[in-house]
Design a protein around this motif. Sequence first.
Motif, PDB file in Angstrom:
ATOM      1  N   LEU A   1       0.833  -1.194   0.000  1.00  0.00           N
ATOM      2  CA  LEU A   1       0.000   0.000   0.000  1.00  0.00           C
ATOM      3  C   LEU A   1       0.872   1.250   0.000  1.00  0.00           C
ATOM      4  O   LEU A   1       1.951   1.302   0.611  1.00  0.00           O
ATOM      5  CB  LEU A   1      -0.919  -0.013   1.225  1.00  0.00           C
ATOM      6  CG  LEU A   1      -1.830  -1.238   1.368  1.00  0.00           C
ATOM      7  CD1 LEU A   1      -2.692  -1.103   2.620  1.00  0.00           C
ATOM      8  CD2 LEU A   1      -2.704  -1.417   0.140  1.00  0.00           C
ATOM      9  N   GLU A   2       0.355   2.297  -0.684  1.00  0.00           N
ATOM     10  CA  GLU A   2       1.066   3.569  -0.746  1.00  0.00           C
ATOM     11  C   GLU A   2       0.700   4.426   0.459  1.00  0.00           C
ATOM     12  O   GLU A   2      -0.294   4.165   1.154  1.00  0.00           O
ATOM     13  CB  GLU A   2       0.701   4.308  -2.039  1.00  0.00           C
ATOM     14  CG  GLU A   2       1.106   3.556  -3.289  1.00  0.00           C
ATOM     15  CD  GLU A   2       0.677   4.293  -4.545  1.00  0.00           C
ATOM     16  OE1 GLU A   2       0.028   5.363  -4.408  1.00  0.00           O
ATOM     17  OE2 GLU A   2       0.960   3.788  -5.642  1.00  0.00           O
ATOM     18  N   ARG A   3       1.492   5.478   0.683  1.00  0.00           N
ATOM     19  CA  ARG A   3       1.223   6.395   1.771  1.00  0.00           C
ATOM     20  C   ARG A   3      -0.038   7.188   1.454  1.00  0.00           C
ATOM     21  O   ARG A   3      -0.230   7.671   0.345  1.00  0.00           O
ATOM     22  CB  ARG A   3       2.413   7.337   1.968  1.00  0.00           C
ATOM     23  CG  ARG A   3       2.220   8.309   3.120  1.00  0.00           C
ATOM     24  CD  ARG A   3       3.476   9.170   3.309  1.00  0.00           C
ATOM     25  NE  ARG A   3       3.286  10.092   4.407  1.00  0.00           N
ATOM     26  CZ  ARG A   3       3.453   9.801   5.681  1.00  0.00           C
ATOM     27  NH1 ARG A   3       3.811   8.562   6.000  1.00  0.00           N
ATOM     28  NH2 ARG A   3       3.272  10.692   6.640  1.00  0.00           N
TER      29      ARG A   3
ATOM     30  N   LYS B   1     -18.943   1.585  13.089  1.00  0.00           N
ATOM     31  CA  LYS B   1     -18.713   0.191  13.495  1.00  0.00           C
ATOM     32  C   LYS B   1     -17.829  -0.538  12.493  1.00  0.00           C
ATOM     33  O   LYS B   1     -16.974  -1.338  12.872  1.00  0.00           O
ATOM     34  CB  LYS B   1     -20.053  -0.539  13.628  1.00  0.00           C
ATOM     35  CG  LYS B   1     -19.893  -1.975  14.144  1.00  0.00           C
ATOM     36  CD  LYS B   1     -21.229  -2.621  14.451  1.00  0.00           C
ATOM     37  CE  LYS B   1     -21.026  -4.009  15.028  1.00  0.00           C
ATOM     38  NZ  LYS B   1     -22.315  -4.674  15.364  1.00  0.00           N
ATOM     39  N   TYR B   2     -18.038  -0.250  11.196  1.00  0.00           N
ATOM     40  CA  TYR B   2     -17.247  -0.904  10.153  1.00  0.00           C
ATOM     41  C   TYR B   2     -16.545   0.174   9.332  1.00  0.00           C
ATOM     42  O   TYR B   2     -17.068   0.629   8.293  1.00  0.00           O
ATOM     43  CB  TYR B   2     -18.133  -1.756   9.243  1.00  0.00           C
ATOM     44  CG  TYR B   2     -18.957  -2.798   9.986  1.00  0.00           C
ATOM     45  CD1 TYR B   2     -18.349  -3.913  10.543  1.00  0.00           C
ATOM     46  CD2 TYR B   2     -20.339  -2.651  10.123  1.00  0.00           C
ATOM     47  CE1 TYR B   2     -19.093  -4.860  11.212  1.00  0.00           C
ATOM     48  CE2 TYR B   2     -21.084  -3.584  10.783  1.00  0.00           C
ATOM     49  CZ  TYR B   2     -20.463  -4.698  11.333  1.00  0.00           C
ATOM     50  OH  TYR B   2     -21.199  -5.629  12.003  1.00  0.00           O
ATOM     51  N   PRO B   3     -15.358   0.643   9.773  1.00  0.00           N
ATOM     52  CA  PRO B   3     -14.642   1.711   9.047  1.00  0.00           C
ATOM     53  C   PRO B   3     -14.297   1.258   7.618  1.00  0.00           C
ATOM     54  O   PRO B   3     -13.911   0.113   7.391  1.00  0.00           O
ATOM     55  CB  PRO B   3     -13.386   1.930   9.884  1.00  0.00           C
ATOM     56  CG  PRO B   3     -13.721   1.355  11.226  1.00  0.00           C
ATOM     57  CD  PRO B   3     -14.646   0.221  10.981  1.00  0.00           C
ATOM     58  N   SER B   4     -14.430   2.184   6.679  1.00  0.00           N
ATOM     59  CA  SER B   4     -14.102   1.880   5.283  1.00  0.00           C
ATOM     60  C   SER B   4     -12.732   2.470   4.947  1.00  0.00           C
ATOM     61  O   SER B   4     -12.206   3.335   5.658  1.00  0.00           O
ATOM     62  CB  SER B   4     -15.169   2.457   4.356  1.00  0.00           C
ATOM     63  OG  SER B   4     -15.251   3.867   4.495  1.00  0.00           O
ATOM     64  N   PHE B   5     -12.160   1.970   3.861  1.00  0.00           N
ATOM     65  CA  PHE B   5     -10.874   2.501   3.419  1.00  0.00           C
ATOM     66  C   PHE B   5     -10.861   2.532   1.891  1.00  0.00           C
ATOM     67  O   PHE B   5     -11.568   1.759   1.232  1.00  0.00           O
ATOM     68  CB  PHE B   5      -9.704   1.669   3.960  1.00  0.00           C
ATOM     69  CG  PHE B   5      -9.644   0.273   3.402  1.00  0.00           C
ATOM     70  CD1 PHE B   5      -8.958   0.000   2.219  1.00  0.00           C
ATOM     71  CD2 PHE B   5     -10.288  -0.783   4.043  1.00  0.00           C
ATOM     72  CE1 PHE B   5      -8.905  -1.276   1.708  1.00  0.00           C
ATOM     73  CE2 PHE B   5     -10.237  -2.050   3.549  1.00  0.00           C
ATOM     74  CZ  PHE B   5      -9.540  -2.318   2.358  1.00  0.00           C
ATOM     75  N   LEU B   6     -10.043   3.424   1.338  1.00  0.00           N
ATOM     76  CA  LEU B   6      -9.820   3.513  -0.101  1.00  0.00           C
ATOM     77  C   LEU B   6      -8.351   3.881  -0.283  1.00  0.00           C
ATOM     78  O   LEU B   6      -7.925   5.000   0.036  1.00  0.00           O
ATOM     79  CB  LEU B   6     -10.730   4.578  -0.728  1.00  0.00           C
ATOM     80  CG  LEU B   6     -10.556   4.812  -2.222  1.00  0.00           C
ATOM     81  CD1 LEU B   6     -10.856   3.549  -3.009  1.00  0.00           C
ATOM     82  CD2 LEU B   6     -11.467   5.956  -2.697  1.00  0.00           C
ATOM     83  N   VAL B   7      -7.549   2.946  -0.772  1.00  0.00           N
ATOM     84  CA  VAL B   7      -6.100   3.144  -0.864  1.00  0.00           C
ATOM     85  C   VAL B   7      -5.602   2.676  -2.221  1.00  0.00           C
ATOM     86  O   VAL B   7      -6.292   1.931  -2.941  1.00  0.00           O
ATOM     87  CB  VAL B   7      -5.364   2.370   0.252  1.00  0.00           C
ATOM     88  CG1 VAL B   7      -5.726   2.910   1.621  1.00  0.00           C
ATOM     89  CG2 VAL B   7      -5.658   0.885   0.153  1.00  0.00           C
ATOM     90  N   TYR B   8      -4.389   3.153  -2.539  1.00  0.00           N
ATOM     91  CA  TYR B   8      -3.679   2.670  -3.729  1.00  0.00           C
ATOM     92  C   TYR B   8      -2.563   1.759  -3.274  1.00  0.00           C
ATOM     93  O   TYR B   8      -2.027   1.870  -2.165  1.00  0.00           O
ATOM     94  CB  TYR B   8      -3.105   3.833  -4.547  1.00  0.00           C
ATOM     95  CG  TYR B   8      -4.125   4.535  -5.403  1.00  0.00           C
ATOM     96  CD1 TYR B   8      -4.401   4.063  -6.684  1.00  0.00           C
ATOM     97  CD2 TYR B   8      -4.783   5.666  -4.933  1.00  0.00           C
ATOM     98  CE1 TYR B   8      -5.335   4.722  -7.469  1.00  0.00           C
ATOM     99  CE2 TYR B   8      -5.711   6.323  -5.729  1.00  0.00           C
ATOM    100  CZ  TYR B   8      -5.970   5.837  -6.999  1.00  0.00           C
ATOM    101  OH  TYR B   8      -6.895   6.471  -7.779  1.00  0.00           O
ATOM    102  N   GLY B   9      -2.201   0.837  -4.166  1.00  0.00           N
ATOM    103  CA  GLY B   9      -1.102  -0.048  -3.864  1.00  0.00           C
ATOM    104  C   GLY B   9      -0.503  -0.604  -5.128  1.00  0.00           C
ATOM    105  O   GLY B   9      -1.094  -0.520  -6.211  1.00  0.00           O
ATOM    106  N   THR B  10       0.649  -1.204  -4.977  1.00  0.00           N
ATOM    107  CA  THR B  10       1.373  -1.779  -6.114  1.00  0.00           C
ATOM    108  C   THR B  10       1.490  -3.283  -5.925  1.00  0.00           C
ATOM    109  O   THR B  10       1.842  -3.762  -4.830  1.00  0.00           O
ATOM    110  CB  THR B  10       2.775  -1.163  -6.239  1.00  0.00           C
ATOM    111  OG1 THR B  10       2.645   0.262  -6.380  1.00  0.00           O
ATOM    112  CG2 THR B  10       3.508  -1.723  -7.448  1.00  0.00           C
ATOM    113  N   ILE B  11       1.175  -4.025  -6.978  1.00  0.00           N
ATOM    114  CA  ILE B  11       1.250  -5.493  -6.917  1.00  0.00           C
ATOM    115  C   ILE B  11       2.705  -5.900  -6.820  1.00  0.00           C
ATOM    116  O   ILE B  11       3.525  -5.535  -7.683  1.00  0.00           O
ATOM    117  CB  ILE B  11       0.590  -6.132  -8.142  1.00  0.00           C
ATOM    118  CG1 ILE B  11      -0.883  -5.729  -8.247  1.00  0.00           C
ATOM    119  CG2 ILE B  11       0.708  -7.654  -8.093  1.00  0.00           C
ATOM    120  CD1 ILE B  11      -1.567  -6.226  -9.510  1.00  0.00           C
TER     121      ILE B  11
END
Length: 607
Positions: A101-103, A199-209
Motif C-alpha cells: 500500500l502507498e502512503r 462500526k465498520y470503518p471503510s478505506f480507499l487506498v492505492y497499492g502496487t502489486i
Amino acid sequence: MKKGIVLKLFILTALLCMFILAIIFIGQTVFFKQFYVHQKVENVKTTLQSYKQEYLKNSDNTQVVAELEQDFYQKYNTWITELDAMGNLKYTDDFYMEIRLERSESTPNLSNKTVTIPLYSVMNVEDFSNDNPFLATWIKEGKRLAIEGLIMKNQLVAQRIGRDVSNLREEDRLENHQMANKEYEVVPRFENPIKYHEKYPSFLVYGTITKIQTPQGTEVSRYMNHLFLDRVKAFQADLLYGDYDSDANMSQIMDFEENNVKYKIFVDRIEDQNGNPVYIFAMTSLQPVNEAAEVMQDYYVYIVIATLLLVLLTSFYYSRYIARPLLRINRTTQKMADLDFSEKIPITTKDEIGDLSRNINELSARLHSHIVQLEQDIEKEKQLENTRKEFISGVSHELKTPLSVIQSCLSILKDEVANHKRDYYFAALEDEVKRMDLLIVDMLELAKYESGTYKIKIAPFYIDIIIERICAKFTLDIASKQLYLHTRLAPIEVVANQHRIEQVLVNFLTNAIRYTPEQGSIFISTVEEQDTVKVCIENNGDHIPAKQLERIWDRFYRGEPSRHRSTGGTGLGLAISKKILELHGVPYGVTNTSKGVMFYFHLNKNV
C-alpha cells in the motif's frame, strides 16, 4: 344372495394388495424425498465427525488436507473445505496477490503496509488460465491498483479492486460480490450510514502489486466450483457482519437453493492444535433425489399396470387354494353335526389349515369316544344307583343294630327284669348312644367335605412331631394287643392343615391297630423326596384282595359282606381320610406289602 368364500377371498386379497401398492407408491413419491434428506443429513453429520479427527491430525500438512478434501467428495459427493477465523479459505498460498500500500493521508495507519488478498474472493481461476486480455493488462506484478473495502476485526477486507478510483464502480473491476451485497443488506439496520461506518470503518487506498501466485495442474480444481465458493464467501460475509454466532461451538445446518436445486450446508466450529478457531464448511447437493423421484413417477405407471395384473391372477389362485380345504372341512363338519364321524379330512399341508384339519379329525375322534363313553356312563349310572341303595342299606344296617340294642335294654329295664344287671344295661345303652353319636358326627363331617364349599387352611408344621404325639395317644391300645411300634421319622417341615392331617393319621393308625394280629408290628416312616415327603403306615396282617383295594375308601366298606360291627369303627374313617387328602391335592393310596398292608400319602414340603 349368498357369496362364496372364493369370491370373498379374491376381493379381499386383491383390495389388500392394491392398498399395499398404493401405500408404497404414495410413500415413495411423497415421503421418499424427506426420508432421503434425513438420511443424507445424518450420514454427512456422521462422516464429518471422522473427517474432523483426520483433519486435526494433519492440519499442518497442506497436501494431506487437500487429499482428504478430494477423498471426502469422491466418497460422499459432498464438497468440504476449512475456513479461518475471518472466513477465508485456509491453505490459499497457491492463489493470492500481495499488494504494497502507498502512503495515504486519509488512512495513515495503512501506509507502506503489505496486504495479501485471496484472489478467489474477487475473481475466477479461469480468468488466468484463459489468458484474459482484460486482466493481463493490469493484474500483474508492478501494476498500480485502487482498493476499496472495510476494516473488520482489525483486518482489511477488500470489496472492490480497480485500476484507479474512477473505475471501482464500473464493470472492468474486481469485486467480492457477496461482501458488497451484504453491505447493502446491513446498512439499513443502522440509523444512518455514519453509524454504520463507525462500526465498520471503510478505506480507499492505492497499492502496487508485488507478487501474484496462481494454481497450476490439479490445484486449479479446488477453485473451479464457483457455487461452492460463492457459499463460502456468503458465509464469510455473515460471519464478519455478526449474522453467524462465531463463538458457538456447535454444528449448524442451513438450506440453500440455486436453479431449482436444493443444497444442505454444514458448518462446524472447531479449534486447531494452536487453539485458533477453524470452520469446517461442507455442502452437498440434493439434486439426485429430485431426479430419482421424477423418474420414479413415470416408472410407476408401468409398475402399477403390471402389478395389478399380477395381483388379480395371484389373488384368484390364492383364494381357490385357500378355499378348497375349507370347503372340504365344511362338508366334514356337516356330517359330524349328523353324528357321522366316519369321514376324515386328508392333511396335505403343514400350515394353519393343516392344523385345523388335524384338530377337526381329533375333535371327531374325541366326540365319537365321548359318545361311547356317555353310553358307558349311563350304564355306570345304573350301577351307581345300586351303590346308593347299598349306601342306604349300609346306613340302615349301622343304625339298626344300636337301635335294637337300645330298645332291648330299655324293655328289660322297664320290666325290671334282672335288676342285678341294671348297671350293665345302662352301660350298654351308653355305649350304643356313643356309637350312634360317633356315626352321625362322621357322616356330617364327610358330607361337609363332599359339599364343595369347605375351604381348607394350611400352615407349616413338623410332621415328625405330630406323628410322635399321635403314637403316644395310642400307647394303651398298642399295649393291649401286645403290638410292636417301629418309627423312622425325619424332622421335615410340611405345609398342610395340621388338624386334618392328624385326623388322617389317627384313622390310618386306628385301622392298622385294628387289623394287626396280637404281638404283630406296625411300621411308621417318613420318606423325603424332592418337593414332598411320603408318610407310610404299614402293619402286619392279611393282604387286602386286589378287587377290594379301591373299594376300601367307600363308605361303610369293611371288606366282608356282613359289615359286622365287631370289626370296630363306623366304616367312614377311610372315606373321610380320602376327602381330606383330596382337598390337599396330594397323592395317597394303599398297597399290599410282603409284611402286610401299607397306607401312604404325600405332603408338600415347606420350601
